[in-house]
Design a protein around this motif. Structure first.
Motif, short mmCIF file in Angstrom:
data_model
loop_
_atom_site.label_atom_id
_atom_site.label_comp_id
_atom_site.label_asym_id
_atom_site.label_seq_id
_atom_site.Cartn_x
_atom_site.Cartn_y
_atom_site.Cartn_z
N UNK A 93 -29.93 -16.09 34.02
CA UNK A 93 -28.33 -16.54 33.51
C UNK A 93 -28.11 -16.17 32.27
N UNK A 94 -28.09 -14.59 31.57
CA UNK A 94 -27.49 -14.59 30.88
C UNK A 94 -27.23 -12.78 31.06
N UNK A 95 -27.43 -12.76 32.02
CA UNK A 95 -26.59 -11.42 32.91
C UNK A 95 -25.05 -12.10 33.64
N UNK A 96 -25.39 -13.45 34.51
CA UNK A 96 -24.30 -14.12 35.40
C UNK A 96 -23.31 -14.85 33.84
N UNK A 97 -24.36 -14.94 33.18
CA UNK A 97 -22.93 -15.42 31.96
C UNK A 97 -22.44 -14.79 31.32
N UNK A 98 -22.55 -13.79 30.73
CA UNK A 98 -21.98 -12.58 30.86
C UNK A 98 -21.06 -11.76 31.53
N UNK A 99 -21.32 -12.45 33.81
CA UNK A 99 -20.01 -11.91 34.47
C UNK A 99 -18.34 -13.14 34.57
N UNK A 100 -19.08 -14.03 33.87
CA UNK A 100 -18.56 -15.10 33.49
C UNK A 100 -17.04 -14.80 32.40
N UNK A 101 -17.30 -13.92 31.45
CA UNK A 101 -16.55 -13.57 30.24
C UNK A 101 -16.12 -12.42 31.00
N UNK A 102 -15.12 -11.84 29.95
CA UNK A 102 -14.25 -10.41 30.23
C UNK A 102 -15.37 -9.73 29.23
N UNK A 103 -15.51 -8.40 29.93
CA UNK A 103 -16.54 -7.33 29.76
C UNK A 103 -15.90 -6.70 29.40
N UNK A 104 -14.32 -5.71 29.22
CA UNK A 104 -13.69 -5.28 28.45
C UNK A 104 -14.75 -3.16 28.84
N UNK A 105 -14.59 -3.28 29.86
CA UNK A 105 -15.50 -1.69 30.66
C UNK A 105 -17.37 -1.98 30.20
N UNK A 106 -17.50 -2.76 29.81
CA UNK A 106 -18.76 -3.15 30.11
C UNK A 106 -19.51 -3.28 31.20
N UNK A 107 -21.07 -3.60 31.81
CA UNK A 107 -21.57 -3.92 32.86
C UNK A 107 -21.62 -5.43 32.29
N UNK A 108 -21.75 -6.13 32.94
CA UNK A 108 -22.80 -7.82 32.77
C UNK A 108 -24.51 -7.91 32.39
N UNK A 109 -24.68 -6.29 32.56
CA UNK A 109 -26.32 -5.90 33.16
C UNK A 109 -26.67 -5.68 32.31
N UNK A 110 -25.51 -4.60 31.42
CA UNK A 110 -26.10 -3.28 29.91
C UNK A 110 -25.95 -4.68 28.79
#
Length: 314
Positions: A99-116
């Motif tokens: 879920x936290x990986x998915x949550x990161x995907x809902x935000x602006x990543x600024x070039x960082x993969x959401x699963x990192x």
């Protein structure tokens, strides 16, 4: 790359084989432990009634174990009770991998993969590990009690705090455009390419909190289980740690139907509340074990001083 690593590791084992210490496998005490539990069940479900002294004096039976083995088995069962309290803790920890990986995907990543982003949990463990060890040493030098049960109760509380922060962060995501409580799923997201306007690094406190909780909780539990288990049953007691993790994963699967928008705020808040409740209940139930800890640890010292073995001749 993985194959090369395995070949390298195997080569090192072969090259330095003569210098390695070979540990002789110890005896398997599980069959005898099962017999002790069976006898205790036949005598009122009391382990003290399975002791050699009780059996000889009361029943006239000779058993192939001594009283100290029963005391150590009681200690191992105590460790198992503590371990199984971690099922809900694992439920919270597993949120890092889904879920936290998915949550990161809902935000602006600024070039960082959401699963990192979850890698920050490991970094936090490295940073906070020495700090927490320093805290233990500081408290010990001033004779302030902070035993295993207190550490685990604090771990549950910190874990609950991390989940509460996750719930608040999810609420912030739902209040941010362009898609609000339907991140990447509205026409304004340009086909799912535009996330909600929240910086992904806002997740850092979650991973820091869960890392600190792991240090206080999981490390302490592993150490407690190893030190309290009978020498011939340590691998079994450690396996209970993995079984507790399995129960946490099963609960995570069970709640997966509600692990989606727009229910994530409630989901994280409920898990946070459960962890807070677990902290209070755990401390209420197990706080006395910190007072018993020194007495339990003296069992091994007494055995070594007396030179007794765990089992007596039949």
């Amino acid at each position: 790359m993985a194959s090369a690593s395995m070949v390298l590791a195997s080569s090192l084992l072969l090259i330095f084989n003569s210098r390695l210490v070979k540990v002789v496998p110890g005896e398997n005490n599980l069959p005898m432990a099962i017999r002790v539990l069976g006898m205790a069940a036949r005598h009122g479900f009391r382990l003290d009634h399975a002791k050699q002294s009780y059996q000889i004096e009361t029943c006239g039976n000779s058993v192939p174990w001594n009283d100290k083995f029963v005391d150590e088995l009681k200690r191992g069962l105590l460790a198992c009770r503590v371990i199984f309290s971690f099922a809900f803790f694992y439920l919270a920890i597993t949120q890092m991998f889904n879920n936290f990986v998915s949550q990161a995907g809902q935000m602006k990543l600024h070039g960082v993969p959401n699963d990192m982003i979850q890698a920050m949990s490991g970094v936090a463990c490295v940073v906070f590990g020495p700090i927490i060890q320093g805290l233990y040493n500081f408290l010990a030098s001033r004779r302030i009690s902070f035993g295993p049960m207190a550490r685990i109760a604090v771990a549950f509380l910190i874990c609950g705090g991390g989940m509460a922060y996750a719930s608040g962060l999810q609420q912030i995501i739902y209040h941010a455009g362009p898609c609000y409580d339907a991140p990447r799923a509205c026409p304004a997201s340009d086909g799912g390419r535009l996330p909600n306007d929240v910086n992904v690094w806002a997740q850092l406190p979650i991973y820091a909190a869960l890392a600190v909780a792991e240090i206080f909780g999981l490390v302490t539990t592993s150490e407690y289980a190893y030190s309290k288990a009978p020498k011939g049953m340590r691998s079994i007691v450690q396996a209970m740690v993995q079984l507790s993790g399995c129960l946490g994963a099963v609960m995570a699967i069970a709640i997966s139907p509600v692990s989606r928008d727009p229910y994530l705020v409630i989901l994280y808040a409920v898990i946070a509340g459960i962890m807070g409740l677990c902290s209070a209940l755990f401390w209420w139930k197990f706080r006395k074990y910190d007072e018993m800890d020194r007495e339990l640890n003296n069992l091994d010292r007494e055995r070594e001083d007396s030179g007794e073995t765990r089992s007596s001749p039949a």
